[in-house]
Scaffold this active site. Sequence first.
Site, mmCIF file in Angstrom:
data_model
loop_
_atom_site.group_PDB
_atom_site.id
_atom_site.type_symbol
_atom_site.label_atom_id
_atom_site.label_comp_id
_atom_site.label_asym_id
_atom_site.label_seq_id
_atom_site.Cartn_x
_atom_site.Cartn_y
_atom_site.Cartn_z
ATOM 1 C CB CYS A 60 -0.882 -0.002 1.249
ATOM 2 S SG CYS A 60 0.092 0.074 2.775
ATOM 3 C CD GLU A 70 -2.576 1.306 13.397
ATOM 4 O OE1 GLU A 70 -3.643 1.941 13.451
ATOM 5 O OE2 GLU A 70 -2.345 0.440 12.541
ATOM 6 C CB THR A 120 -5.153 1.854 10.124
ATOM 7 O OG1 THR A 120 -3.851 1.267 10.241
ATOM 8 C CG2 THR A 120 -5.159 3.249 10.717
ATOM 9 C CB CYS A 161 -5.915 2.324 6.035
ATOM 10 S SG CYS A 161 -5.197 0.871 5.266
#
Length: 323
Positions: free
Chosen positions: A16, A130, A168, A198
């Site tokens: 990504c 995260e 995300t 995301c």
Amino acid sequence: MNSSSEVLLAEPRGFCAGVDRAIEIVERALAKFGAPIYVRHEIVHNTYVVNDLKAKGAIFIEDLADVPPGATLVFSAHGVPKAVEREAEARGFQVFDATCPLVSKVHVEVAKLHREGYEFIMIGHKGHPEVEGTMGQLDAGIHLVEDVADVARIQPAQRQKLAVVTQTTLSVDDAAEITAAVKARFPQVREPKQQDICYATQNRQDAVKLLSRQVDVVIVVGSPTSSNSNRLREVARKLGTEAHMIDGADELRPEWVQGKARVGLTAGASAPDILVRQVIERLRALGAVSVRKLDGIEETVRFPLPKGLKLDSATESVLDHLS
């Protein structure tokens, strides 16, 4: 595999924009400042990528005490707690922040709502970097929930100003289910204007849902630590399709594909395309006759690099050639 078996490729799959950017930041730092470049935590959760960057001179550390004074330090794509930012500044490192901009967006939202007096319910996996980074934006007032059962246990100090944030890289369906439980218990809770999960995570999960209905088995290329890769395997299994996750072609077991007419193949957002190509070669060796790409969303997202990583034109062209 049987004599007419085919491989179906999910679209999109693999890198990504956030992962692309994070790897480029480390490669540019190495080209500009020379080895070693220190990176806090794996830059992205992929064994091949990490080993490739180690070979080029990156040193991965968890504790900033392991970084010598005056060194160049890169924060991983997952983001870091405020305490780590403060420590890096106090130690005088030159820092390049490779936090994915979509994770940074969550951090900014947390800071903004905290100033307005909000407490937070974070949906995510305990111990994931995260989650540690987002929860570490504040000293207190963020309550982690991993599943619906956790929602009943949390005790915020107040209920008037509560907001939900999510990791995300979660399963879109799981996050929706947990969010529904949060709303049932705290009806006034504030949800993000745009969901935190995301675009790349969502797109890859949608592609696997499409793929799973057309194949006998799904192979996900991704490392065991990669949250979004694990979710892809789960999404396929929830639809009743056999699914396996592998770090590379050597982990593919022949019995998974024996007698299967159609094999589905995808890759997590941190898995490079070279690994997918190697798995396709292995599947051909095991008897796959054709490879077909499914239709899917074409991703055109690009994120700008942090300042201070511009190279001279000769080095730029070498880096372009590598990517």
